[in-house]
Design a protein around this motif. Structure first.
Motif, PDB file in Angstrom:
ATOM      1  N   ALA A 199       0.822  -1.205   0.000  1.00 55.62           N
ATOM      2  CA  ALA A 199       0.000   0.000   0.000  1.00 55.62           C
ATOM      3  C   ALA A 199       0.856   1.255   0.000  1.00 55.62           C
ATOM      4  CB  ALA A 199      -0.934  -0.019   1.207  1.00 55.62           C
ATOM      5  N   SER A 200       1.957   1.220   0.741  1.00 50.80           N
ATOM      6  CA  SER A 200       2.828   2.395   0.868  1.00 50.80           C
ATOM      7  C   SER A 200       3.575   2.720  -0.420  1.00 50.80           C
ATOM      8  CB  SER A 200       3.839   2.169   1.991  1.00 50.80           C
ATOM      9  OG  SER A 200       4.620   1.014   1.735  1.00 50.80           O
ATOM     10  N   SER A 201       3.622   1.784  -1.377  1.00 46.62           N
ATOM     11  CA  SER A 201       4.339   2.021  -2.629  1.00 46.62           C
ATOM     12  C   SER A 201       3.479   2.735  -3.665  1.00 46.62           C
ATOM     13  CB  SER A 201       4.834   0.696  -3.210  1.00 46.62           C
ATOM     14  OG  SER A 201       3.749  -0.084  -3.708  1.00 46.62           O
ATOM     15  N   ARG A 202       2.186   2.876  -3.414  1.00 48.55           N
ATOM     16  CA  ARG A 202       1.305   3.528  -4.376  1.00 48.55           C
ATOM     17  C   ARG A 202       1.587   5.030  -4.446  1.00 48.55           C
ATOM     18  NH1 ARG A 202      -4.548   2.102  -2.265  1.00 48.55           N
ATOM     19  NH2 ARG A 202      -3.533   2.814  -0.346  1.00 48.55           N
ATOM     20  N   TYR A 203       1.335   5.619  -5.603  1.00 50.69           N
ATOM     21  CA  TYR A 203       1.416   7.063  -5.737  1.00 50.69           C
ATOM     22  C   TYR A 203       0.272   7.691  -4.936  1.00 50.69           C
ATOM     23  CZ  TYR A 203       1.012  11.700  -7.783  1.00 50.69           C
ATOM     24  OH  TYR A 203       0.915  13.062  -7.950  1.00 50.69           O
ATOM     25  N   HIS A 204       0.570   8.753  -4.213  1.00 49.68           N
ATOM     26  CA  HIS A 204      -0.449   9.418  -3.398  1.00 49.68           C
ATOM     27  C   HIS A 204      -0.469  10.905  -3.685  1.00 49.68           C
ATOM     28  CE1 HIS A 204      -2.961  10.715  -0.154  1.00 49.68           C
ATOM     29  NE2 HIS A 204      -1.981  11.310   0.494  1.00 49.68           N
ATOM     30  N   ALA A 205      -1.672  11.470  -3.776  1.00 46.84           N
ATOM     31  CA  ALA A 205      -1.840  12.916  -3.942  1.00 46.84           C
ATOM     32  C   ALA A 205      -2.977  13.379  -3.049  1.00 46.84           C
ATOM     33  CB  ALA A 205      -2.130  13.265  -5.397  1.00 46.84           C
ATOM     34  N   ASP A 206      -2.807  14.571  -2.477  1.00 48.65           N
ATOM     35  CA  ASP A 206      -3.812  15.178  -1.601  1.00 48.65           C
ATOM     36  C   ASP A 206      -4.144  16.556  -2.143  1.00 48.65           C
ATOM     37  OD1 ASP A 206      -5.363  16.286   0.374  1.00 48.65           O
ATOM     38  OD2 ASP A 206      -4.096  15.610   2.032  1.00 48.65           O
ATOM     39  N   TYR A 207      -5.365  16.703  -2.686  1.00 47.96           N
ATOM     40  CA  TYR A 207      -5.805  17.973  -3.253  1.00 47.96           C
ATOM     41  C   TYR A 207      -6.779  18.701  -2.330  1.00 47.96           C
ATOM     42  CZ  TYR A 207      -3.901  15.753  -7.434  1.00 47.96           C
ATOM     43  OH  TYR A 207      -3.071  15.120  -8.342  1.00 47.96           O
ATOM     44  N   GLY A 208      -6.865  18.243  -1.095  1.00 49.26           N
ATOM     45  CA  GLY A 208      -7.824  18.837  -0.172  1.00 49.26           C
ATOM     46  C   GLY A 208      -9.174  18.164  -0.297  1.00 49.26           C
ATOM     47  N   TRP A 209      -9.867  18.420  -1.388  1.00 48.45           N
ATOM     48  CA  TRP A 209     -11.179  17.800  -1.609  1.00 48.45           C
ATOM     49  C   TRP A 209     -11.061  16.336  -2.005  1.00 48.45           C
ATOM     50  CZ3 TRP A 209     -12.496  15.658  -6.329  1.00 48.45           C
ATOM     51  CH2 TRP A 209     -11.654  15.986  -7.413  1.00 48.45           C
ATOM     52  N   LEU A 210      -9.866  15.945  -2.513  1.00 49.88           N
ATOM     53  CA  LEU A 210      -9.625  14.579  -2.964  1.00 49.88           C
ATOM     54  C   LEU A 210      -8.298  14.068  -2.427  1.00 49.88           C
ATOM     55  CD1 LEU A 210     -10.035  12.068  -4.868  1.00 49.88           C
ATOM     56  CD2 LEU A 210      -8.840  13.419  -6.625  1.00 49.88           C
ATOM     57  N   LYS A 211      -8.347  12.903  -1.804  1.00 51.84           N
ATOM     58  CA  LYS A 211      -7.140  12.162  -1.446  1.00 51.84           C
ATOM     59  C   LYS A 211      -7.174  10.881  -2.271  1.00 51.84           C
ATOM     60  CE  LYS A 211      -6.918  13.955   3.286  1.00 51.84           C
ATOM     61  NZ  LYS A 211      -8.054  14.891   3.112  1.00 51.84           N
ATOM     62  N   THR A 212      -6.123  10.637  -3.045  1.00 54.03           N
ATOM     63  CA  THR A 212      -6.151   9.527  -3.978  1.00 54.03           C
ATOM     64  C   THR A 212      -4.853   8.733  -3.955  1.00 54.03           C
ATOM     65  OG1 THR A 212      -6.544   8.916  -6.311  1.00 54.03           O
ATOM     66  CG2 THR A 212      -5.356  10.990  -5.906  1.00 54.03           C
ATOM     67  N   TYR A 213      -4.981   7.432  -4.197  1.00 52.07           N
ATOM     68  CA  TYR A 213      -3.849   6.514  -4.253  1.00 52.07           C
ATOM     69  C   TYR A 213      -3.946   5.751  -5.577  1.00 52.07           C
ATOM     70  CZ  TYR A 213      -3.621   7.427   0.764  1.00 52.07           C
ATOM     71  OH  TYR A 213      -3.544   8.049   2.007  1.00 52.07           O
ATOM     72  N   HIS A 214      -2.892   5.791  -6.369  1.00 48.12           N
ATOM     73  CA  HIS A 214      -2.909   5.189  -7.695  1.00 48.12           C
ATOM     74  C   HIS A 214      -2.055   3.921  -7.717  1.00 48.12           C
ATOM     75  CE1 HIS A 214      -3.603   9.476  -9.527  1.00 48.12           C
ATOM     76  NE2 HIS A 214      -4.603   9.063  -8.766  1.00 48.12           N
ATOM     77  N   SER A 215      -2.631   2.835  -8.183  1.00 45.45           N
ATOM     78  CA  SER A 215      -1.888   1.589  -8.333  1.00 45.45           C
ATOM     79  C   SER A 215      -1.193   1.490  -9.681  1.00 45.45           C
ATOM     80  CB  SER A 215      -2.831   0.391  -8.152  1.00 45.45           C
ATOM     81  OG  SER A 215      -3.326   0.331  -6.828  1.00 45.45           O
ATOM     82  N   PHE A 216      -1.645   2.298 -10.671  1.00 42.01           N
ATOM     83  CA  PHE A 216      -1.052   2.321 -11.997  1.00 42.01           C
ATOM     84  C   PHE A 216      -0.867   3.769 -12.444  1.00 42.01           C
ATOM     85  CE2 PHE A 216      -3.436  -1.619 -11.642  1.00 42.01           C
ATOM     86  CZ  PHE A 216      -2.546  -2.571 -12.124  1.00 42.01           C
ATOM     87  N   SER A 217      -0.057   3.972 -13.469  1.00 39.02           N
ATOM     88  CA  SER A 217       0.161   5.309 -14.011  1.00 39.02           C
ATOM     89  C   SER A 217      -1.179   5.964 -14.337  1.00 39.02           C
ATOM     90  CB  SER A 217       1.013   5.233 -15.279  1.00 39.02           C
ATOM     91  OG  SER A 217       2.324   4.813 -14.988  1.00 39.02           O
ATOM     92  N   PHE A 218      -1.316   7.213 -13.880  1.00 40.51           N
ATOM     93  CA  PHE A 218      -2.576   7.934 -14.064  1.00 40.51           C
ATOM     94  C   PHE A 218      -2.321   9.415 -13.804  1.00 40.51           C
ATOM     95  CE2 PHE A 218      -6.596   9.751 -12.638  1.00 40.51           C
ATOM     96  CZ  PHE A 218      -7.510   9.244 -13.545  1.00 40.51           C
ATOM     97  N   GLY A 219      -2.860  10.283 -14.679  1.00 43.79           N
ATOM     98  CA  GLY A 219      -2.728  11.717 -14.461  1.00 43.79           C
ATOM     99  C   GLY A 219      -1.273  12.152 -14.415  1.00 43.79           C
ATOM    100  N   TYR A 227       0.952  11.151 -12.432  1.00 44.02           N
ATOM    101  CA  TYR A 227       1.853  10.049 -12.090  1.00 44.02           C
ATOM    102  C   TYR A 227       2.093   9.189 -13.321  1.00 44.02           C
ATOM    103  CZ  TYR A 227       3.056   5.308 -10.533  1.00 44.02           C
ATOM    104  OH  TYR A 227       3.636   4.073 -10.405  1.00 44.02           O
ATOM    105  N   TYR A 228       3.360   9.060 -13.732  1.00 46.81           N
ATOM    106  CA  TYR A 228       3.688   8.241 -14.891  1.00 46.81           C
ATOM    107  C   TYR A 228       4.924   7.415 -14.613  1.00 46.81           C
ATOM    108  CZ  TYR A 228       5.154   6.710 -19.496  1.00 46.81           C
ATOM    109  OH  TYR A 228       5.557   5.941 -20.552  1.00 46.81           O
ATOM    110  N   ASP A 229       4.770   6.109 -14.752  1.00 40.49           N
ATOM    111  CA  ASP A 229       5.873   5.171 -14.617  1.00 40.49           C
ATOM    112  C   ASP A 229       5.774   4.219 -15.807  1.00 40.49           C
ATOM    113  OD1 ASP A 229       7.629   3.114 -14.079  1.00 40.49           O
ATOM    114  OD2 ASP A 229       6.963   2.782 -12.023  1.00 40.49           O
ATOM    115  N   PRO A 230       6.732   4.274 -16.744  1.00 42.86           N
ATOM    116  CA  PRO A 230       6.644   3.421 -17.937  1.00 42.86           C
ATOM    117  C   PRO A 230       6.628   1.943 -17.622  1.00 42.86           C
ATOM    118  CG  PRO A 230       8.830   4.405 -17.736  1.00 42.86           C
ATOM    119  CD  PRO A 230       7.960   5.080 -16.727  1.00 42.86           C
ATOM    120  N   ASN A 231       7.046   1.570 -16.424  1.00 45.43           N
ATOM    121  CA  ASN A 231       7.048   0.168 -16.019  1.00 45.43           C
ATOM    122  C   ASN A 231       5.783  -0.221 -15.248  1.00 45.43           C
ATOM    123  OD1 ASN A 231       9.720  -0.381 -17.040  1.00 45.43           O
ATOM    124  ND2 ASN A 231      10.511   0.795 -15.295  1.00 45.43           N
ATOM    125  N   ASN A 232       4.849   0.724 -15.129  1.00 43.01           N
ATOM    126  CA  ASN A 232       3.624   0.462 -14.368  1.00 43.01           C
ATOM    127  C   ASN A 232       2.424   1.068 -15.093  1.00 43.01           C
ATOM    128  OD1 ASN A 232       1.994  -0.460 -12.266  1.00 43.01           O
ATOM    129  ND2 ASN A 232       2.264   1.412 -11.079  1.00 43.01           N
TER     130      ASN A 232
END
Length: 235
Positions: free
Chosen positions: A7-27, A29-34
């Motif tokens: 869980a701790s390896s996921r990308y995390h972003a906090d926009y105030g109204w939204l707290k999100t955790y990404h398991s794959f490249s999205f928005g 967050y970009y990882d060519p290997n994921n």
């Protein structure tokens, strides 16, 4: 083979109204290997504040599934559909040739937490569509309950235009499940809450995930109890 994603390896972003955790490249967050796992392209674990959400925005050529874990999620789209979903419900949207939709938290007091999953469709050029289904939560107990499938076997299973099946389960302490599939397919496991052991030795905790290949029989057990999602995927 079992690849564990903590869980701790996921990308995390906090926009105030939204707290999100990404398991794959999205928005941003970009990882060519994921990029994806089979046709599973996105798994976002979203927490949206009261009366906030994603305003109207477009999508094309994607199968989008939302599973609400807590709170309420209100959907509205350009095909005229409007619905509110809570735990026990699933919404499936086929973006196809193009659709505009919004996803907001209608509650003035309660945060909504939902899993947003995107799958590549089997074919392009589909007519956009939306579906909301309800599943019997009690049947998750010590079982793998299908909630999304290419060929639904009951009205409580949402139809998806891809050869995948999404299962939900509440596995109690002292119980064990075995999932079988043809050798050429993949399995994705996501622990919503609790602890889950795969094949007797791979321990997953809350919000951990596993990408599983070359495993036609997967044994699932728990020490203290687990609520989890299992996805059966093609290569």
């Amino acid at each position: 083979m079992i690849q564990i994603d903590r869980a701790s390896s996921r990308y995390h972003a906090d926009y105030g109204w939204l707290k999100t955790y990404h398991s794959f490249s999205f928005g941003e967050y970009y990882d060519p290997n994921n990029i994806q796992f089979g046709p599973l392209r996105v798994l976002n674990d979203d927490f949206v504040a009261p009366l906030a959400g994603f305003g109207a925005h477009p999508h094309r050529e994607m199968e989008i599934v939302s599973i609400v874990l807590k709170g309420y999620l209100q959907h509205e789209d350009s095909t005229g559909h409007k619905a509110v979903t809570t735990f026990g419900g699933v919404q499936r949207m086929s973006a196809g040739t193009g659709i505009v939709h919004s996803e907001v938290n209608p509650s003035a007091t309660e945060e909504v937490n939902f899993l947003q999953l995107w799958f590549l469709p089997e074919e392009h050029g589909l007519t956009p569509s939306y579906e909301r289904t309800e599943f019997p939560v009690e049947k998750m107990k010590n079982a793998l309950l299908p909630v999304v499938a290419k060929q639904p076997s009951s009205p409580g299973i949402a139809h998806i235009h891809q050869d995948v099946t999404i299962y939900l389960s509440d596995l109690e302490r002292g119980n064990e499940l075995t999932f079988t599939q043809p050798e050429e397919r993949k399995i994705f496991v996501f622990v919503i809450d609790g602890d889950l052991t795969l094949q007797g030795d791979a321990l997953l905790q809350t919000r951990d995930a596993a990408r599983i290949t070359e495993t036609p029989a997967l044994r699932l057990s728990t020490n203290e109890g687990a609520r989890f999602m299992l996805i059966d995927l093609p290569n």
